[in-house]
Enzyme design. Sequence first.
Site, PDB file in Angstrom:
ATOM      1  N   LEU A  23      -1.229 -11.149   2.274  1.00 23.98           N
ATOM      2  CA  LEU A  23      -1.645 -11.860   1.068  1.00 23.98           C
ATOM      3  C   LEU A  23      -2.634 -12.953   1.478  1.00 23.98           C
ATOM      4  CD1 LEU A  23       1.810 -12.301  -0.746  1.00 23.98           C
ATOM      5  CD2 LEU A  23      -0.019 -10.673  -1.305  1.00 23.98           C
ATOM      6  N   GLU A  30       5.639 -18.481  -6.239  1.00 19.57           N
ATOM      7  CA  GLU A  30       5.154 -17.234  -6.844  1.00 19.57           C
ATOM      8  C   GLU A  30       5.914 -16.048  -6.233  1.00 19.57           C
ATOM      9  OE1 GLU A  30       3.214 -14.044  -8.466  1.00 19.57           O
ATOM     10  OE2 GLU A  30       3.179 -14.322  -6.292  1.00 19.57           O
TER      11      GLU A  30
HETATM   12  N1  LIG Z   1      -1.230  -9.576  -4.461  1.00 16.56           N
HETATM   13  C1  LIG Z   1      -0.316  -8.658  -4.659  1.00 16.56           C
HETATM   14  O1  LIG Z   1       0.376  -8.646  -5.693  1.00 16.56           O
HETATM   15  C2  LIG Z   1      -0.118  -7.582  -3.631  1.00 16.56           C
HETATM   16  C3  LIG Z   1       0.869  -6.617  -3.807  1.00 16.56           C
HETATM   17  C4  LIG Z   1       1.014  -5.628  -2.830  1.00 16.56           C
HETATM   18  C5  LIG Z   1       0.181  -5.617  -1.727  1.00 16.56           C
HETATM   19  N2  LIG Z   1      -0.745  -6.588  -1.587  1.00 16.56           N
HETATM   20  C6  LIG Z   1      -1.683  -6.558  -0.445  1.00 16.56           C
HETATM   21  O2  LIG Z   1      -2.421  -5.365  -0.547  1.00 16.56           O
HETATM   22  C7  LIG Z   1      -2.761  -4.903   0.772  1.00 16.56           C
HETATM   23  C8  LIG Z   1      -2.180  -3.511   0.993  1.00 16.56           C
HETATM   24  O3  LIG Z   1      -2.580  -2.692  -0.077  1.00 16.56           O
HETATM   25  P1  LIG Z   1      -3.546  -1.434   0.089  1.00 16.56           P
HETATM   26  O4  LIG Z   1      -4.115  -1.180  -1.246  1.00 16.56           O
HETATM   27  O5  LIG Z   1      -4.489  -1.664   1.236  1.00 16.56           O
HETATM   28  O6  LIG Z   1      -2.544  -0.297   0.584  1.00 16.56           O
HETATM   29  P2  LIG Z   1      -1.196   0.277  -0.092  1.00 16.56           P
HETATM   30  O7  LIG Z   1      -1.497   0.809  -1.466  1.00 16.56           O
HETATM   31  O8  LIG Z   1      -0.072  -0.672   0.064  1.00 16.56           O
HETATM   32  O9  LIG Z   1      -0.890   1.490   0.892  1.00 16.56           O
HETATM   33  C9  LIG Z   1      -1.813   2.545   1.008  1.00 16.56           C
HETATM   34  C10 LIG Z   1      -1.074   3.712   1.643  1.00 16.56           C
HETATM   35  O10 LIG Z   1      -0.182   4.274   0.690  1.00 16.56           O
HETATM   36  C11 LIG Z   1      -0.103   5.681   0.894  1.00 16.56           C
HETATM   37  N3  LIG Z   1      -0.621   6.342  -0.301  1.00 16.56           N
HETATM   38  C12 LIG Z   1      -1.574   5.911  -1.155  1.00 16.56           C
HETATM   39  N4  LIG Z   1      -1.772   6.797  -2.149  1.00 16.56           N
HETATM   40  C13 LIG Z   1      -0.917   7.818  -1.927  1.00 16.56           C
HETATM   41  C14 LIG Z   1      -0.633   9.026  -2.610  1.00 16.56           C
HETATM   42  N5  LIG Z   1      -1.285   9.374  -3.747  1.00 16.56           N
HETATM   43  N6  LIG Z   1       0.293   9.837  -2.105  1.00 16.56           N
HETATM   44  C15 LIG Z   1       0.959   9.517  -0.976  1.00 16.56           C
HETATM   45  N7  LIG Z   1       0.735   8.365  -0.276  1.00 16.56           N
HETATM   46  C16 LIG Z   1      -0.182   7.538  -0.746  1.00 16.56           C
HETATM   47  C17 LIG Z   1      -0.959   6.002   2.106  1.00 16.56           C
HETATM   48  O11 LIG Z   1      -0.096   5.859   3.215  1.00 16.56           O
HETATM   49  P3  LIG Z   1      -0.286   6.730   4.573  1.00 16.56           P
HETATM   50  O12 LIG Z   1      -1.552   6.232   5.192  1.00 16.56           O
HETATM   51  O13 LIG Z   1       0.945   6.412   5.366  1.00 16.56           O
HETATM   52  O14 LIG Z   1      -0.359   8.167   4.140  1.00 16.56           O
HETATM   53  C18 LIG Z   1      -1.974   4.872   2.065  1.00 16.56           C
HETATM   54  O15 LIG Z   1      -2.583   4.617   3.324  1.00 16.56           O
HETATM   55  C19 LIG Z   1      -2.175  -5.917   1.731  1.00 16.56           C
HETATM   56  O16 LIG Z   1      -3.173  -6.876   2.021  1.00 16.56           O
HETATM   57  C20 LIG Z   1      -1.046  -6.530   0.921  1.00 16.56           C
HETATM   58  O17 LIG Z   1      -0.717  -7.843   1.382  1.00 16.56           O
HETATM   59  C21 LIG Z   1      -0.908  -7.554  -2.516  1.00 16.56           C
END
Ligand SMILES: NC(=O)c1ccc[n+]([C@@H]2O[C@H](COP(=O)([O-])OP(=O)(O)OC[C@H]3O[C@@H](n4cnc5c(N)ncnc54)[C@H](OP(=O)(O)O)[C@@H]3O)[C@@H](O)[C@H]2O)c1
Length: 186
Positions: A23, A30
């Site tokens: 984050l 929050e």
């Molecule tokens: N501000 C907020 O409310 C909040 C909330 C959550 C997260 N975050 C932040 O968001 C970032 C991470 O999020 P991100 O968007 O980069 O990644 P993410 O959505 O958390 O993870 C992506 C991974 O999910 C899997 N995936 C995605 N779509 C898929 C599908 N259709 N079927 C199967 N697996 C699927 C894949 O894993 P594999 O590579 O293992 O196949 C992909 O690499 C971090 O910085 C975190 O701190 C913020």
Amino acid sequence: MSTRICAIAACCEGGGIGKNGDLPWRLRKELQYFGRMTCRVSQEGRQNAVLMGRKTWDSMPAKMKPLRHRINYVLTKSDLTLPGAITCKSLEEALSDFEKRGDAVETFWVIGGHAAYELAFASASFYRLYLTRIHASYDCDAFLPAIPVDLTSVSDPDVSSEVQEENGIKYHFEVLERPAVFGAKQ
Ligand SMILES: NC(=O)c1ccc[n+]([C@@H]2O[C@H](COP(=O)([O-])OP(=O)(O)OC[C@H]3O[C@@H](n4cnc5c(N)ncnc54)[C@H](OP(=O)(O)O)[C@@H]3O)[C@@H](O)[C@H]2O)c1
């Protein structure tokens, strides 16, 4: 009867949600709000579920995993085994497992990141977005997908409508609802 999907997210100006797998901000209260909402149940003995992308799972400190008092689903295309979590290859797979649990479960929360929110927003079962809007901008590399345009603002008795402030950073909570999900279980 199908499950109503709730999503919960915090974003800054410009829609950023994350940077370098973390984050971009530190807002303790929050995070407490996130915990309170995703654990909230109307009947003792029930549990909610959280669904997250694998990178969001990876981003959480080991001592926080799995998120307590909630069923943890992790979306991944791989055959990973993650202690304390149920891995699934699609949103439907997680929903199907959740629905088999009947009255033992209550709310299905999608907690990010980008891909998980995108799947939730595109689902016919999508019901509500609990969105924290942070009144500041941060350098981000993960973003909230476009919010569906048919959502309307609603109130929730457990969600303050006041502007919050922590460490000099202001934010407020929004609850956005898609009205037309009938015959569904939340
Ligand atoms: N501000 C907020 O409310 C909040 C909330 C959550 C997260 N975050 C932040 O968001 C970032 C991470 O999020 P991100 O968007 O980069 O990644 P993410 O959505 O958390 O993870 C992506 C991974 O999910 C899997 N995936 C995605 N779509 C898929 C599908 N259709 N079927 C199967 N697996 C699927 C894949 O894993 P594999 O590579 O293992 O196949 C992909 O690499 C971090 O910085 C975190 O701190 C913020």
